[in-house]
Motif scaffolding. Structure first.
Motif, short mmCIF file in Angstrom:
data_model
loop_
_atom_site.label_atom_id
_atom_site.label_comp_id
_atom_site.label_asym_id
_atom_site.label_seq_id
_atom_site.Cartn_x
_atom_site.Cartn_y
_atom_site.Cartn_z
N VAL A 6 32.88 -100.38 97.80
CA VAL A 6 34.08 -100.36 96.77
C VAL A 6 33.45 -100.74 95.32
O VAL A 6 34.06 -99.94 94.28
N ILE A 7 32.34 -101.27 95.22
CA ILE A 7 32.08 -101.47 93.82
C ILE A 7 31.26 -100.45 93.36
O ILE A 7 31.30 -99.88 92.09
N LEU A 9 31.92 -97.30 94.07
CA LEU A 9 32.99 -96.44 93.81
C LEU A 9 33.60 -96.66 92.66
O LEU A 9 34.04 -95.69 91.84
N SER A 10 33.79 -97.82 92.27
CA SER A 10 34.53 -98.31 91.04
C SER A 10 33.88 -98.01 89.92
O SER A 10 34.57 -97.75 88.69
N TYR A 11 32.76 -98.02 89.95
CA TYR A 11 31.91 -97.48 88.47
C TYR A 11 31.37 -96.07 88.80
O TYR A 11 31.11 -95.35 87.66
N PRO A 14 34.10 -93.10 87.77
CA PRO A 14 34.28 -92.74 86.54
C PRO A 14 33.07 -92.22 85.83
O PRO A 14 33.30 -91.37 84.73
#
Length: 113
Positions: A6-7, A9-11, A14
Motif C-alpha cells: 500500500v505504501i 503504491l501510494s507513492y 503518482p
C-alpha cells in the motif's frame, strides 16, 4: 493487501503518472531539444519503467495472497524466474549506465558552449 505494498503504491502510482507526463512533454519538445539528449532521456525512461514493473512483479507481489496463483505459475515455469532474476540485476546496471550517459551528454553540452 500488505501495508508495504500500500505504501509502495501510494507513492509509486503518482510517480508513474508524473513520469508518463514528463515523457509526453519531452516527446512534444523533441524538436527544440538536442537529439542526443532526447534519445538518452528516452532510453533512461524505458529502462526505469521496465525496472519498476519488473521489480514490482518480482519482489512486491510475492507477498500478496490474491497474486499467489499467478506468482506460483511463474515460478513453476522454467524460463520466467530466471529471466526475472537476470533482468533485476541488469536493469540496475542499465539504470546506472543510462544516468551516466545522460550526465555525460549534459556535461559535454555545457563544456562545448
Amino acid at each position: 493487501m500488505v501495508i508495504d505494498n500500500v505504501i509502495f503504491l501510494s507513492y509509486g502510482l503518482p510517480c508513474l503518472i508524473t513520469y508518463i507526463i514528463v515523457l509526453v512533454s519531452i516527446s512534444t519538445l523533441r524538436k527544440e531539444l538536442s537529439s542526443g539528449f532526447v534519445a538518452l532521456f528516452m532510453l533512461d525512461a524505458v529502462v526505469n519503467l521496465l525496472t519498476y514493473f519488473n521489480t514490482w512483479i518480482t519482489l512486491r507481489l510475492r507477498s500478496e495472497t490474491w497474486f499467489a496463483p499467478l506468482y506460483h505459475a511463474f515460478n513453476d515455469s522454467i524460463f520466467i524466474p530466471y529471466l526475472q532474476n537476470f533482468l533485476t540485476g541488469y536493469f540496475y546496471y542499465g539504470q546506472n549506465l543510462a544516468s551516466f550517459l545522460l550526465s555525460l551528454d549534459r556535461f559535454v553540452a555545457i563544456s562545448c558552449t
